[in-house]
Design an enzyme around this catalytic site. Structure first.
Site, PDB file in Angstrom:
ATOM      1  N   GLU A 260      -4.347   9.149  -6.809  1.00 50.19           N
ATOM      2  CA  GLU A 260      -3.318   9.890  -6.098  1.00 50.19           C
ATOM      3  C   GLU A 260      -2.265  10.449  -7.054  1.00 50.19           C
ATOM      4  OE1 GLU A 260      -2.751   8.446  -1.711  1.00 50.19           O
ATOM      5  OE2 GLU A 260      -0.890   8.011  -2.759  1.00 50.19           O
TER       6      GLU A 260
ATOM      7  N   HIS B  25     -27.154  -4.196 -11.699  1.00 50.14           N
ATOM      8  CA  HIS B  25     -28.476  -4.167 -11.072  1.00 50.14           C
ATOM      9  C   HIS B  25     -28.608  -3.030 -10.060  1.00 50.14           C
ATOM     10  CE1 HIS B  25     -29.656  -8.083 -12.856  1.00 50.14           C
ATOM     11  NE2 HIS B  25     -28.334  -8.167 -12.953  1.00 50.14           N
TER      12      HIS B  25
ATOM     13  N   LYS C  18      -4.433  14.989   7.599  1.00 52.84           N
ATOM     14  CA  LYS C  18      -3.571  14.474   8.682  1.00 52.84           C
ATOM     15  C   LYS C  18      -3.168  15.610   9.612  1.00 52.84           C
ATOM     16  CE  LYS C  18      -1.276  10.801   6.021  1.00 52.84           C
ATOM     17  NZ  LYS C  18       0.005  10.316   5.511  1.00 52.84           N
TER      18      LYS C  18
HETATM   19  O1  PA5 Z   1       0.855   6.401  -1.673  1.00 52.12           O
HETATM   20  C1  PA5 Z   1       1.069   6.922  -0.612  1.00 52.12           C
HETATM   21  O2  PA5 Z   1       2.081   7.592  -0.408  1.00 52.12           O
HETATM   22  C2  PA5 Z   1       0.129   6.770   0.571  1.00 52.12           C
HETATM   23  O3  PA5 Z   1      -1.038   6.107   0.277  1.00 52.12           O
HETATM   24  C3  PA5 Z   1       0.834   6.010   1.656  1.00 52.12           C
HETATM   25  O4  PA5 Z   1       1.165   4.740   1.176  1.00 52.12           O
HETATM   26  C4  PA5 Z   1      -0.006   5.896   2.904  1.00 52.12           C
HETATM   27  O5  PA5 Z   1      -0.384   7.172   3.363  1.00 52.12           O
HETATM   28  C5  PA5 Z   1       0.741   5.176   3.998  1.00 52.12           C
HETATM   29  O6  PA5 Z   1       1.934   5.846   4.286  1.00 52.12           O
HETATM   30  P1  PA5 Z   1       3.089   5.158   5.116  1.00 52.12           P
HETATM   31  O7  PA5 Z   1       3.552   3.973   4.365  1.00 52.12           O
HETATM   32  O8  PA5 Z   1       4.145   6.212   5.233  1.00 52.12           O
HETATM   33  O9  PA5 Z   1       2.495   4.790   6.439  1.00 52.12           O
END
Ligand code: PA5
Length: 442
Positions: A283, A304, A418
């Site tokens: 990310e 394996h 989303k």
């Molecule tokens: O790193 C990030 O921003 C995402 O992986 C969020 O943690 C994830 O989408 C969850 O978001 P939230 O904590 O707002 O529910």
């Protein structure tokens, strides 16, 4: 030595002048990070977190954890992405060494869209005493929000609204979002996701610390370990700073076409650390058409299945082996008089020795097969060492992202699916996108 980066199996892939060439870029990246002038500089709270954390909240986390331990048999953590990977990683990494049957079982919900998983948790809620920790920085993420709606209703039905209220703990933004507003209205005990800490960097905030403390893990030790790493990795010279050297090596290899990094573990208890690491690096770096794809394997299991590809397939990958010098568990291979299986040549050896040999044999084979191999050795399986490792990876990730020329602290691409999903499901405010999607006739 808490953590050591070993570059033995890189020698034929990276020469000295390449380290010299990248060194100035590492210095610039360090300057951008430390002077807070780089992209995403409003999300650097994690940098000083091991020292600069909210001590009052930390004490409250410990109190809440004690209460939860005595109030329930099952503790359900609701969250997704950065809101669950860190705590699950730490709990899985340390849990066997920490086995204590008087502690609640920990379950995770809201990290998938699966009726099967939720139905299993509904059964748990019906048969055991339960507490819930719902974690969402934004407070609006669909997966945890839906799981919370279902499980909260169940708790209210089982215990009544008043008692359910005492069994629900919320970790979210300090003032914004639906979840915060709802918690204030309901009077739930709340913990804060700091504004300046993104989800994937949040394991050492209440996001990770409350579930970790409920699991009986010493969160002081975790923070001490992270703080030791914070103090250790300040030198900008890559020869004196393994976190920066790891970032430099990754970038050198990436420029040579090594587009995929395999984080290799030899212990099944490392699997969720690998998942946490994948989110952290994927990310942070996968944007602007760039980035190393982070993947993982557990050896010798995956030798394996994927071993053939790694040894002789497309040469676009490199490995980062994470090994634990003292796993705090040992088992001797017994002598057998009959020796029908022919294994007496191993009698008296520990399984850990076998693992060490498998690791060396594999590193050598992969090195010879053209796979560069970074080796990170962690001293032992403990909360202190794990805190150290977490900080090592976070810091290296930030430096690596800046060398790559991306903003390591945003994740604009996560929103796309989303938004499509909201439009398709008819969420108010998404009417225009719904029309656009429908007009594409796909
Ligand atoms: O790193 C990030 O921003 C995402 O992986 C969020 O943690 C994830 O989408 C969850 O978001 P939230 O904590 O707002 O529910």
């Amino acid at each position: 030595m808490t953590l050591k980066l070993n570059d033995t199996y890189l020698k034929k892939f990276i020469s000295e002048h390449e380290y010299n060439c990248i060194a100035p870029m590492v210095e610039v990246a360090d300057k951008m990070l430390r002077s807070k002038t780089g992209a995403g500089n409003s999300f650097l709270g994690w940098l000083d977190l091991p020292e600069n954390y909210d001590k009052e909240e930390f004490a409250r986390i410990k109190d809440a954890a004690k209460r939860i331990q005595s109030d329930c048999e099952a503790f359900i953590v609701i969250g997704i992405g950065g809101s669950y990977l860190g705590s699950k990683a730490v709990i899985d990494f340390l849990k066997q060494s920490n086995n204590n049957s008087s502690l609640p079982e920990i379950y995770f919900a809201g990290c998938n869209i699966s009726a099967t998983s939720l139905n299993e948790l509904i059964s748990v809620c019906k048969s055991k005493n339960v507490c819930i920790n719902v974690i969402s920085k934004s407070g609006t993420t669909t997966e945890p929000a839906v799981a919370f709606r279902i499980l909260r209703a169940l708790l209210e039905e089982k215990y009544g609204v008043e008692e359910a209220r005492k069994r629900i703990y919320v970790t979210t933004d300090k003032s914004r979002g639906t979840l915060k507003a709802f918690s204030t209205q309901q009077g739930y005990e709340t913990f804060v996701v700091p504004d300046d800490v993104g989800g994937r960097f949040s394991v050492l905030t209440a996001v990770g610390l409350l579930p970790i403390a409920v699991a009986g893990i010493d969160i002081d030790e975790l923070m001490h370990g992270a703080n030791a790493a914070r103090l250790a990795y300040t030198d900008t010279n890559i020869n004196n700073n393994d976190a920066y050297k790891y970032a430099a090596i990754r970038n050198i290899l990436y420029r040579k076409g090594k587009n995929l990094e395999l984080l290799v573990g030899y212990e099944p208890y490392m699997a969720m650390i690998q998942e946490w690491w994948k989110q952290l690096y994927g990310e942070s770096e996968g944007k602007d058409g760039k980035g190393i794809f982070p993947a993982s394997v557990i050896f010798s299991t995956d030798l394996h299945s994927l071993g053939q590809y790694i040894q002789q397939g497309n040469r676009m990958l490199f490995e980062t082996v994470l090994s634990i010098n003292d796993s705090k568990s040992s088992l001797e291979i017994p002598y057998d008089e009959a020796n029908i299986d022919g294994l007496n040549f191993l009698a008296g050896k520990d399984i850990n020795d076998l693992q060490q040999t498998a690791m060396k044999a594999t590193q050598l084979a992969h090195y010879d097969g053209g796979v560069p191999n970074i080796h990170i050795e962690l001293e032992e399986r403990s909360a202190y060492c794990l805190g150290y490792l977490i900080y090592f990876f976070e810091l290296a990730c930030a430096i690596s992202g800046y060398i790559l020329g991306v903003n390591p602290f945003d994740q604009p691409g996560v929103e796309d699916y989303k938004n499509n999903m909201f439009a398709m499901l008819g969420k108010p405010g998404y009417e225009k996108l719904k029309q656009e999607l429908e007009s594409r006739n796909i």
